[in-house]
Design a protein around this motif. Structure first.
Motif, PDB file in Angstrom:
ATOM      1  N   GLU A 184      10.889   1.114   9.997  1.00 56.22           N
ATOM      2  CA  GLU A 184      10.470   0.753   8.589  1.00 56.22           C
ATOM      3  C   GLU A 184      11.151  -0.469   8.224  1.00 56.22           C
ATOM      4  O   GLU A 184      10.692  -1.148   7.271  1.00 56.22           O
ATOM      5  CB  GLU A 184      10.481   1.789   7.824  1.00 56.22           C
ATOM      6  CG  GLU A 184       9.539   3.067   8.125  1.00 56.22           C
ATOM      7  CD  GLU A 184       9.823   4.507   7.656  1.00 56.22           C
ATOM      8  OE1 GLU A 184       8.832   5.166   7.271  1.00 56.22           O
ATOM      9  OE2 GLU A 184      11.358   4.819   7.459  1.00 56.22           O
ATOM     10  N   LYS A 185      12.524  -0.439   8.441  1.00 48.21           N
ATOM     11  CA  LYS A 185      13.175  -1.669   8.102  1.00 48.21           C
ATOM     12  C   LYS A 185      12.847  -2.663   8.589  1.00 48.21           C
ATOM     13  O   LYS A 185      12.982  -3.678   7.979  1.00 48.21           O
ATOM     14  CB  LYS A 185      14.737  -1.510   8.293  1.00 48.21           C
ATOM     15  CG  LYS A 185      15.302  -0.409   7.127  1.00 48.21           C
ATOM     16  CD  LYS A 185      17.070  -0.426   7.455  1.00 48.21           C
ATOM     17  CE  LYS A 185      17.503   0.306   6.060  1.00 48.21           C
ATOM     18  NZ  LYS A 185      18.659   0.909   6.467  1.00 48.21           N
ATOM     19  N   LEU A 231      15.148   4.014   4.932  1.00 47.70           N
ATOM     20  CA  LEU A 231      14.269   3.775   5.974  1.00 47.70           C
ATOM     21  C   LEU A 231      14.667   3.670   7.194  1.00 47.70           C
ATOM     22  O   LEU A 231      15.819   3.541   7.349  1.00 47.70           O
ATOM     23  CB  LEU A 231      13.591   2.269   5.567  1.00 47.70           C
ATOM     24  CG  LEU A 231      13.079   2.094   4.188  1.00 47.70           C
ATOM     25  CD1 LEU A 231      12.319   0.507   4.309  1.00 47.70           C
ATOM     26  CD2 LEU A 231      12.185   3.261   3.937  1.00 47.70           C
ATOM     27  N   ASN A 232      13.910   4.206   8.184  1.00 45.22           N
ATOM     28  CA  ASN A 232      14.262   4.097   9.391  1.00 45.22           C
ATOM     29  C   ASN A 232      14.310   2.726  10.044  1.00 45.22           C
ATOM     30  O   ASN A 232      13.756   1.732   9.418  1.00 45.22           O
ATOM     31  CB  ASN A 232      13.480   5.016  10.487  1.00 45.22           C
ATOM     32  CG  ASN A 232      12.148   4.715  10.620  1.00 45.22           C
ATOM     33  OD1 ASN A 232      11.885   3.655  10.494  1.00 45.22           O
ATOM     34  ND2 ASN A 232      11.386   5.995  10.637  1.00 45.22           N
ATOM     35  N   GLY A 242       9.011   5.497   3.412  1.00 48.19           N
ATOM     36  CA  GLY A 242       9.157   4.099   3.922  1.00 48.19           C
ATOM     37  C   GLY A 242       7.774   3.483   3.187  1.00 48.19           C
ATOM     38  O   GLY A 242       7.867   2.212   2.623  1.00 48.19           O
ATOM     39  N   GLU A 243       6.716   4.093   3.301  1.00 48.63           N
ATOM     40  CA  GLU A 243       5.513   3.260   2.767  1.00 48.63           C
ATOM     41  C   GLU A 243       5.444   3.425   1.472  1.00 48.63           C
ATOM     42  O   GLU A 243       5.030   2.497   0.770  1.00 48.63           O
ATOM     43  CB  GLU A 243       4.320   4.136   3.368  1.00 48.63           C
ATOM     44  CG  GLU A 243       4.055   3.869   4.939  1.00 48.63           C
ATOM     45  CD  GLU A 243       2.887   4.697   5.386  1.00 48.63           C
ATOM     46  OE1 GLU A 243       2.490   4.334   6.542  1.00 48.63           O
ATOM     47  OE2 GLU A 243       2.333   5.494   4.582  1.00 48.63           O
ATOM     48  N   ARG A 276       8.078   2.855  -0.467  1.00 52.79           N
ATOM     49  CA  ARG A 276       8.843   1.678  -0.693  1.00 52.79           C
ATOM     50  C   ARG A 276       8.139   0.283  -0.774  1.00 52.79           C
ATOM     51  O   ARG A 276       8.116  -0.549  -1.424  1.00 52.79           O
ATOM     52  CB  ARG A 276      10.029   1.408   0.451  1.00 52.79           C
ATOM     53  CG  ARG A 276      11.203   2.383   0.241  1.00 52.79           C
ATOM     54  CD  ARG A 276      12.530   2.204  -0.287  1.00 52.79           C
ATOM     55  NE  ARG A 276      13.233   3.426  -0.806  1.00 52.79           N
ATOM     56  CZ  ARG A 276      13.667   3.355  -2.046  1.00 52.79           C
ATOM     57  NH1 ARG A 276      13.891   2.293  -2.826  1.00 52.79           N
ATOM     58  NH2 ARG A 276      14.133   4.610  -2.362  1.00 52.79           N
ATOM     59  N   LEU A 277       7.231   0.127   0.354  1.00 59.72           N
ATOM     60  CA  LEU A 277       6.678  -0.805   0.386  1.00 59.72           C
ATOM     61  C   LEU A 277       5.320  -0.806  -0.586  1.00 59.72           C
ATOM     62  O   LEU A 277       5.088  -2.073  -1.166  1.00 59.72           O
ATOM     63  CB  LEU A 277       5.802  -0.966   2.011  1.00 59.72           C
ATOM     64  CG  LEU A 277       6.706  -1.144   3.035  1.00 59.72           C
ATOM     65  CD1 LEU A 277       5.866  -0.984   4.295  1.00 59.72           C
ATOM     66  CD2 LEU A 277       7.459  -2.607   3.176  1.00 59.72           C
ATOM     67  N   ALA A 323       9.689  -3.774   9.283  1.00 56.94           N
ATOM     68  CA  ALA A 323       8.464  -3.810   8.699  1.00 56.94           C
ATOM     69  C   ALA A 323       8.856  -4.670   7.360  1.00 56.94           C
ATOM     70  O   ALA A 323       8.387  -5.540   6.873  1.00 56.94           O
ATOM     71  CB  ALA A 323       7.825  -2.840   8.395  1.00 56.94           C
ATOM     72  N   LEU A 324       9.818  -3.796   6.676  1.00 54.59           N
ATOM     73  CA  LEU A 324      10.179  -4.224   5.286  1.00 54.59           C
ATOM     74  C   LEU A 324      10.673  -5.740   5.507  1.00 54.59           C
ATOM     75  O   LEU A 324      10.392  -6.573   4.642  1.00 54.59           O
ATOM     76  CB  LEU A 324      11.345  -3.207   4.741  1.00 54.59           C
ATOM     77  CG  LEU A 324      11.952  -3.797   3.416  1.00 54.59           C
ATOM     78  CD1 LEU A 324      11.007  -3.764   2.379  1.00 54.59           C
ATOM     79  CD2 LEU A 324      13.251  -3.337   3.362  1.00 54.59           C
TER      80      LEU A 324
END
Lengths: 537, 289, 315
Positions: free
Chosen positions: A186-187, A182-183, A155-156, A158-159, A189-190
């Motif tokens: 995380e989604k 992403l879970n 996830g991180e 991707r960010l 956050a995205l």
């Protein structure tokens, strides 16, 4: 000031395959647009055309009125159209901060040779690092600045890819599957990051399969299917578009091939319990249990990225599950290698067919029977006479099922059409006389009448008593012929039941078109992981 | 005119040795994705084994058979000890093969010194005359062995199950695995095969050019070039590439010094890499996919 | 600041003369001369991720170029050397444009081919290079009051030049431009998506790397006083590869350690015949399989593990 990015009539053709056909649209500055479409629709190709990795066969991409298609990728990035990748393409050995600094090097114009005689940690460097820190803070990775990119969780990463592309100072961002793997947390956050970028004036085009994310974020949706733009508009309008629905769910049932449902399911031939698999921090399968009974045709359906292929890989032993057990014919399969599973009767028709292109049709089939040929006979010319008669008998099955293959037995597999290729892939998998035949997306990229032909063959095989496990994105088609089906959504089993019942229930549309689920915490709370509910009861 | 025939024949003889080396590369490359930079040195050391055994008084066929066996074992050992641990790191595997080549050369020097040695030809020395050209009997033997090898390989790859599995694995290892083929078996087979082919090439070339510690490198590199001429990964092309290279070199030796003659192969290599990366007569394989 | 990189150089410069051993001094000179091309190779292979199996050619170009300019045109070696370096850099830059269209295996083969063609050229261009006999009576660097043909004084020249080269290379890889280079090594697509002109960057690195090799070659020629094609063959390219591999490819400090280690281990063996070749080959195999991050890193990791094992008992 650039105001619009126009894609004009873009077509791309790869050796006979039409990947894009006359695609045209315009993005206006400040828009937040999603590009969606089923597997193989041409989304990545389109992005590669816009970012300059691929030259269109026809048509052009214009930034305002300047043609940018034909420029190399780095030149397009310098003009201000920057992208991320599905595979991220991060600089794994560099720290998160250095990844972002690398994104700003070109813009900073620090030259090359000068750096030999300049102390490396001068004011310019510190300025870039400060800017990088800002970008990392913006995506919420400020605390990770010193960690090497390759150790960050998926996830991180991707960010980080987004933070890095921000450093290029491009105002047009193209994000390729930013939410893949992403879970939920995380989604969210995205989604927050993307909204923030939008607020700060970036124009964003993103590709994603998670309809909740898409529906939540995008003001405008572009839908591709088989290389054509089939819809362009708001989420509601797009969802109501019949072409979009059939692109995702397949065509409406055309026949009543449903068997009278047996009151109880037959004893299990294959049984998986509590399978969990993670790749690099991504939970691809989360405690999935399913089974296939003797003589049953079982379907596993779900949108792209739901974990269907991962399930098949676990069953065939290509990936090793982190938890859970698999039984075939009551024997435990843990630790059994793929080749041995094949020999025991587990056959997979892989996604994309995976033929041996430079071998003839017949040779492809014969290789499929490899595990049935006794060791001593393998290195004898003509495969040893004893084995040959067995093989000749085995060849009758695929040739009987698909007479077209028999006609083309001496043709190279690489020269077959898509439908014939799929037939050959199925035929090859039948050659080791499987107990269970598994098929991964057999309808992918095929014309409707060919799909029909393939499905008929599957029904014939079922009638002969073969157990089948069919993995399909094309949900309606699969449910229509399945005795029993499982619905996967982001690695979890969300529904199971008889094919017909699932067709009626809304669960499928939810799994594919869950636009309504919000990615903000309050609304998402109603959709936390839940145990699979059996629609049968 | 007779000169031309003479050069052509000479080129075919040396070319068939390149061709055999090239086929060995192709097999390994197709299965493992690794270019075996130690290939030539494997051939050299197998030939040296044959020479030493022969010098100790063993009959020629036995010495050669043992050398071929040695080549096979060497190939298997390299695959098991050095290539298999690096299955997922092609670049590192390539570097390892460079190291193996160097180590084999060193071993050869330590054991046999730096003088060139020779192995007599198995056939009595005769000179044949045809079309105004003269051809030593050994050259004919080389051509015959190369022809027989090609037929044997064709039978192996086209006619047996293991050969089909090998080709299938080369085209699509994933699907091969799903067909019940152990990819590691095929990779071992590729190295054993290349050890055997290398030994045969070494034994055949020894009576022609003499054999010393660095002869292998030259044969190996020419084998590569042959591979690239034919299109990397295409065994038929590799064979044709070997013959082509042999003939071109032979024709060029009429006008160039022997040093520049050696450079031709590498200039050709660079030109092909840059302008026809699929090989001079490549593309066939790719189209078939 | 990356001045700490100079520490090992300062140490050698201070300690070796004190030991007053002519053998050690000559070995130290060889280390410095080999360290320059190895540093170049490390930039190309370790940092930019591009394989090169022909680096000995640039070492040779520097040696022949500087020697020829001094012998034939009567240039002072102090001028001949920079001129030869510049020419080598231009040649490499030009070659880079075509050779870096290749990737992976093809690049390995292409650079190997270039290396072989160059080594054949050194032999066959007899009129210019003196063929396999080579060139002799190459003047040494003139310096009033110091005889730079003598080991004791050349030692200082070689190590000071090497120190400066390492300092400059260190500056580059630690700078933001260096991040672009390392990024290129990790992901070419990623680098291009950030506006980094990948093709040009590769050529620049290649040119820089060739110039470092040429510098080493030129120093060698004027130090030894005669050159023949033999040391500039493929064997040397592979030796360089081993040295860089020992150092761990992506470490400026590791390069020096790798060169020193390889030279110290194999130099005593050279008199025994070709044992050094065996050792080089075996080293390359073992290191590539067991310590891909280099011997130095492996030792460091091992030490750390050892400490961790011992720590509970100690505490």
């Amino acid at each position: 000031m650039t105001m619009r990015l126009a894609v004009r009539d873009v077509s791309v053709r790869f050796q006979g395959l039409q990947a894009l056909r006359g695609v045209g649209f315009e993005l206006r500055q400040g828009e937040l647009t999603a590009l969606i479409g089923p597997n193989g629709a041409g989304k990545s190709t389109l992005i590669n055309v816009i970012s300059g990795e691929l030259r269109p066969t026809a048509g052009a991409v214009l930034l305002d009125d300047r043609e940018i298609s034909g420029l190399p990728a780095h030149a397009i990035s310098r003009i201000g159209v920057a992208r991320t990748f599905q595979g991220l393409e991060l600089f794994g050995s560099l720290s998160a901060r250095d990844n972002v600094v690398a994104g700003s090097v070109q813009r900073a114009g620090l030259g090359f040779w000068r750096n030999l005689v300049r102390p490396p940690r001068g004011a310019a460097t510190r300025r870039l690092e400060a800017a990088a820190q800002d970008a990392l803070d913006l995506v919420g990775l400020g605390h990770r600045a010193d960690d090497p990119a390759h150790i960050l969780p998926a996830g991180e990463q991707r960010l980080l890819a987004i933070a890095r592309v921000l450093a290029t100072d491009g105002r047009w961002l193209i994000l390729d599957e930013p939410g893949a793997g992403l879970n939920d947390v995380e989604k969210r956050a995205l989604a927050r990051v993307i909204r923030e970028l939008r607020r700060r004036g970036w124009t964003i085009l993103f590709v994603d399969h998670d309809m909740a994310l898409v529906g939540d974020l995008a003001e405008r949706l572009l839908v591709l299917d088989r290389g054509e733009l089939i819809a362009d508009g708001t989420a509601d309008r797009v969802r109501a578009e019949p072409r979009v629905v059939s692109a995702y769910l397949g065509v409406k049932p055309r026949r009543s091939s449903m068997r009278a449902a047996a009151p109880i399911r037959p004893p299990a031939l294959l049984e998986a319990q509590g399978l969990s698999i993670g790749y690099g921090g991504v939970q691809a399968l989360d405690r999935v249990s399913m089974r296939v009974g003797a003589g049953e045709l079982v379907a596993v359906i779900g949108a792209n990225g739901a974990g269907k292929s991962t399930l098949l890989k676990a069953l065939t032993g290509v990936v090793v599950p982190a938890a859970g057990t698999i039984h075939l014919d009551r024997a435990v399969l843990a630790g059994v290698r793929t080749a041995e599973r094949v020999r025991r009767g587990l056959s997979l028709v892989p996604e994309g067919r995976e033929l041996f292109g430079s071998l003839t049709v017949q040779e492809n089939l014969m290789v499929g029977a490899y595990s049935r040929v006794p060791r001593w006979a393998r290195s004898l010319p003509l495969g040893g006479l004893a084995a040959t008669s067995d093989i000749a008998r085995a060849l009758e099955r695929p040739y009987g099922l698909f007479p077209r293959l028999a006609e083309r037995r001496h043709q190279l597999a690489g020269s077959l059409s898509g439908g014939e290729g799929q037939m050959l892939a199925i035929g090859r998998a039948l050659m080791n006389q499987p107990l269970l035949l598994m098929l991964d997306e057999p309808s992918l990229g095929l014309a409707p009448q060919v799909i029909e032909e393939i499905l008929d063959a599957l029904l014939t095989l079922r009638r002969d008593g073969l157990a089948l496990l069919l993995v399909e994105q094309n949900a309606r088609t699969a449910l229509e012929i399945a005795d029993y089906a499982y619905v996967l959504e982001t690695g979890r089993l969300v529904a199971e039941g008889r094919g017909a019942q699932l067709l009626e229930a809304g669960a499928i549309a939810e799994a594919y078109f869950g636009f309504d689920r919000r990615t903000d915490p309050a609304a998402a709370a109603g959709h936390l992981p839940q145990p699979a509910h059996d629609l049968q009861s | 005119m007779t000169d031309l025939v003479q050069f052509l024949l000479g080129g075919l003889v040396i070319g068939s040795i390149y061709a055999i080396a090239a086929i060995a590369y192709t097999g390994i490359y197709n299965i493992t994705g690794v270019i075996n930079f130690g290939q030539g040195d494997m051939a050299m050391i197998s030939a040296m084994v044959a020479i030493s055994l022969y010098e100790t008084g063993l009959p020629y066929p036995l010495a050669v058979a043992l050398a071929i066996l040695f080549g096979a074992l060497l190939g298997a050992a390299i695959e098991r000890l050095a290539i298999r641990p690096l299955r997922n790191h092609v670049l590192r595997a390539i570097i390892v093969t460079i190291g193996i080549g160097g180590a084999l050369e060193g071993v050869a020097v330590v054991l046999w010194g730096t003088e060139a040695r020779t192995l007599p030809s198995p056939v009595a020395a005769h000179t044949l005359h045809a079309f105004g050209a003269t051809l030593p009997s050994h050259s004919l033997a080389v051509l015959a062995v190369a022809g027989a090898l090609v037929c044997g390989l064709a039978l192996l790859f086209q006619g047996t199950y293991i050969g089909r599995a090998f080709r299938a694995c080369a085209v699509n290892p994933f699907a091969a695995r799903l067909s019940g083929i152990e990819v590691s078996t095929m990779s071992a087979l590729a190295f054993v095969l290349s050890g055997v082919l290398g030994a045969i090439a070494g034994v055949m070339v020894a009576p022609i050019t003499l054999m010393q510690y660095d002869t292998g490198l030259a044969i190996g590199l020419k084998g590569f070039v042959a591979c690239m001429i034919g299109g990397l990964g295409n065994p038929v092309g590799a064979f044709a590439g070997g013959l082509f290279l042999g003939v071109v070199e032979s024709l060029a030796s009429g006008v160039l010094s022997s040093g520049w003659k050696n450079a031709i192969a590498f200039l050709l290599l660079i030109a092909i890499l840059l302008f026809r990366p699929g090989g001079l007569f490549g593309e066939l394989e790719r189209r078939a996919r | 600041m990356s001045l700490w990189r100079l520490l090992p150089f300062a140490l050698v410069l201070a300690v070796v003369p004190l030991l007053d051993s002519s053998y050690l001094t000559s070995v130290a000179i060889i280390i410095a001369l080999h360290a320059l091309p190895a540093l170049g190779l490390s930039l190309v292979m370790g940092f930019a991720g591009q394989i090169s199996l022909g680096h000995a050619a640039f070492y040779g170009l520097g040696a022949y170029g500087s020697a020829l300019l001094a012998l034939r045109l009567g240039l002072s070696p102090w001028l001949a050397t920079p001129a030869a370096i510049a020419v080598t850099g231009l040649v490499a830059y030009g070659l880079g444009w075509s050779i870096f269209r290749l990737r992976g295996h093809h690049l390995a083969l292409g650079t190997l081919g270039l290396g072989i063609v160059a080594s054949i050229g050194f032999v066959e261009l007899r009129g210019v290079t003196g063929g396999s006999i080579g060139l002799s009576a190459i003047p040494s660097y003139p310096l009033p009051g110091l005889d730079l043909a003598a080991d004791q004084s050349f030692f200082f020249l070689a190590w000071i030049v090497a120190a400066l080269a390492f300092l400059a290379a260190g500056n580059l890889v630690d700078s933001p431009a260096g991040l672009a280079i390392r990024g290129l090594g990790d992901s070419e697509r990623g680098a291009a998506s950030l506006g980094i002109g990948v093709a040009r960057l590769k050529c620049r690195i290649f040119a820089l790397s060739a110039m470092l090799a040429a510098l080493g070659g030129a120093l060698y020629a004027h130090y030894i006083g005669f050159i023949s094609p033999q040391p500039f063959g493929v064997g040397f390219s592979i030796k360089l590869l081993v040295m860089v591999a020992i150092g761990g490819f992506r470490s400026i400090g590791g390069v020096l350690a790798g060169v020193a280690f390889a030279t110290l281990v194999t130099e005593p063996l050279q008199d025994l015949g070709y044992y050094d070749v065996v050792v080089f080959g075996a080293l390359l195999v073992v290191i590539t399989i067991f310590c891909p991050a280099g011997l130095l890193q492996a030792v460091r990791d091992g030490a750390r593990r050892g400490i961790r094992l011992l720590a509970p008992r100690a505490g």
